[in-house]
Motif scaffolding. Structure first.
Motif, PDB file in Angstrom:
ATOM      1  N   ASN A   1      25.201  -4.184 -14.478  1.00  0.00           N
ATOM      2  CA  ASN A   1      24.455  -4.410 -13.229  1.00  0.00           C
ATOM      3  C   ASN A   1      23.766  -5.774 -13.225  1.00  0.00           C
ATOM      4  OD1 ASN A   1      25.120  -2.053 -11.806  1.00  0.00           O
ATOM      5  ND2 ASN A   1      23.719  -0.850 -13.069  1.00  0.00           N
ATOM      6  N   LEU A   2      23.294  -6.198 -14.392  1.00  0.00           N
ATOM      7  CA  LEU A   2      22.682  -7.531 -14.480  1.00  0.00           C
ATOM      8  C   LEU A   2      23.734  -8.623 -14.256  1.00  0.00           C
ATOM      9  CD1 LEU A   2      20.328  -6.689 -17.413  1.00  0.00           C
ATOM     10  CD2 LEU A   2      19.562  -7.962 -15.396  1.00  0.00           C
ATOM     11  N   ARG A   3      24.910  -8.439 -14.850  1.00  0.00           N
ATOM     12  CA  ARG A   3      25.968  -9.447 -14.664  1.00  0.00           C
ATOM     13  C   ARG A   3      26.385  -9.508 -13.194  1.00  0.00           C
ATOM     14  NH1 ARG A   3      27.409  -7.343 -19.534  1.00  0.00           N
ATOM     15  NH2 ARG A   3      28.961  -5.938 -18.663  1.00  0.00           N
TER      16      ARG A   3
ATOM     17  N   SER B   1      21.208 -14.265 -18.680  1.00  0.00           N
ATOM     18  CA  SER B   1      21.579 -13.226 -19.641  1.00  0.00           C
ATOM     19  C   SER B   1      20.310 -12.658 -20.289  1.00  0.00           C
ATOM     20  CB  SER B   1      22.524 -13.785 -20.702  1.00  0.00           C
ATOM     21  OG  SER B   1      21.813 -14.676 -21.503  1.00  0.00           O
ATOM     22  N   VAL B   2      20.395 -11.409 -20.701  1.00  0.00           N
ATOM     23  CA  VAL B   2      19.247 -10.767 -21.333  1.00  0.00           C
ATOM     24  C   VAL B   2      19.670 -10.243 -22.700  1.00  0.00           C
ATOM     25  CG1 VAL B   2      18.416 -10.002 -19.068  1.00  0.00           C
ATOM     26  CG2 VAL B   2      19.628  -8.388 -20.526  1.00  0.00           C
ATOM     27  N   GLU B   3      18.680 -10.011 -23.541  1.00  0.00           N
ATOM     28  CA  GLU B   3      18.932  -9.381 -24.828  1.00  0.00           C
ATOM     29  C   GLU B   3      18.868  -7.864 -24.621  1.00  0.00           C
ATOM     30  OE1 GLU B   3      16.055 -10.476 -27.731  1.00  0.00           O
ATOM     31  OE2 GLU B   3      17.269  -9.692 -29.383  1.00  0.00           O
ATOM     32  N   ALA B   4      19.794  -7.138 -25.226  1.00  0.00           N
ATOM     33  CA  ALA B   4      19.802  -5.671 -25.087  1.00  0.00           C
ATOM     34  C   ALA B   4      19.686  -5.046 -26.473  1.00  0.00           C
ATOM     35  CB  ALA B   4      21.084  -5.212 -24.408  1.00  0.00           C
ATOM     36  N   ARG B   5      18.735  -4.138 -26.652  1.00  0.00           N
ATOM     37  CA  ARG B   5      18.499  -3.498 -27.948  1.00  0.00           C
ATOM     38  C   ARG B   5      18.452  -1.981 -27.781  1.00  0.00           C
ATOM     39  NH1 ARG B   5      15.809  -6.165 -32.213  1.00  0.00           N
ATOM     40  NH2 ARG B   5      16.000  -8.397 -31.937  1.00  0.00           N
TER      41      ARG B   5
END
Ligand SMILES: C[S@@+](CC[C@H](N)C(=O)[O-])C[C@H]1O[C@@H](n2cnc3c(N)ncnc32)[C@H](O)[C@@H]1O
Length: 242
Positions: free
Chosen positions: A116-118, A124-128
């Motif tokens: 959804n972010l793309r 870009s975000v970091e995903a953890r």
């Protein structure tokens, strides 16, 4: 060893248009078409967590709307989102200039939020992957230091999470930092706010949002949006970080 893509495990998806009522901003959010398979798999989950990430919730929508309207909360700030679900708040936070790390218990949530972010075309975000009840998971999240802004929408619905989340927020917030918590009036959230106030947190409701929400079944939901800051002993370090 072959890695499975969490998006493959989700199966069919639906693209749902979402209108943020205050700002008038429109997003398209991809969500699972059904949750039966996800529920079957949740039965095997050691923590018995249910796949609530798969829905578009009023709290995530309300917090997204607030962040579009008042981007100063997150603009150019290291921001952590806890329990990001489908990423609707994340999309708004990035649109408002947040330097964002998204977290969730479910890899499928992180995969969908990333999609959804793309699709929204943001930075870009970091995903953890994170379990807020698990010490090792929290320690790993803090390898880049604590965060000046933490976002959480509808994460307080189980009594067992009140104490762990109080501890978690205390650990992940930088000195002088702010937690922005959106909650749809669940008793567990009210108890959390009471306990926070009696254990040194400065709490205040900054907005109430009554929709309308994407899902008509939520028509009567009002979301409270609160800021929480931890009191520090006078004379101890207190500075706002960006
Ligand atoms: C009710 S949903 C809200 C999702 C999203 N914030 C929103 O408002 O649309 C709660 C979210 O918290 C996540 N969650 C539940 N337990 C968790 C845990 N122990 N650690 C991290 N995330 C968790 C769920 O997977 C889900 O995405």
């Amino acid at each position: 060893m072959t890695q499975t893509n969490p998006l493959d495990a989700i199966g069919a998806t639906i693209e749902e248009p979402v209108l943020l009522p205050w700002s008038g901003r429109r997003f398209t959010i991809t969500r699972p078409a059904g949750i039966d398979d996800l529920l079957d798999r949740a039965e095997l989950d050691p923590e018995q967590n249910l796949p609530y990430f798969a829905e578009i919730w009023p709290s995530g929508t309300a917090l997204a709307d607030l962040l579009i309207e008042q981007s100063e909360y997150v603009a150019n700030r290291r921001t952590l989102e806890v329990g990001c679900g489908l990423g609707i708040t994340a999309v708004a936070a990035v649109a408002s200039g947040a330097r964002l790390t998204i977290t969730d218990y479910f890899p499928e949530s992180l995969a969908l939020a990333g999609k959804n972010l793309r699709a929204a075309g943001g930075a870009s975000v970091e995903a953890r992957q994170l379990n807020w009840r698990d010490e090792a998971s929290i320690t790993a999240l803090l390898d880049g230091g604590p965060f000046p802004i933490v976002l959480a929408a509808d994460v307080l619905y189980e009594s067992r999470d009140i104490a762990p989340l109080l501890t978690f927020f205390d650990r992940v917030l930088a000195p002088g930092g702010t937690l922005i918590l959106a909650e749809p009036g669940r008793p567990v959230a009210a108890r959390f706010l009471e306990q926070a106030a009696t254990s040194g947190w400065d709490t205040g409701e900054i907005a109430r949002h009554s929709g309308p929400w994407p899902d008509p079944k939520d028509a009567n939901v009002t979301v409270g949006i609160h800021t929480l800051r931890k009191f520090r002993v006078p004379g101890s370090e207190f500075r706002v970080q960006s």
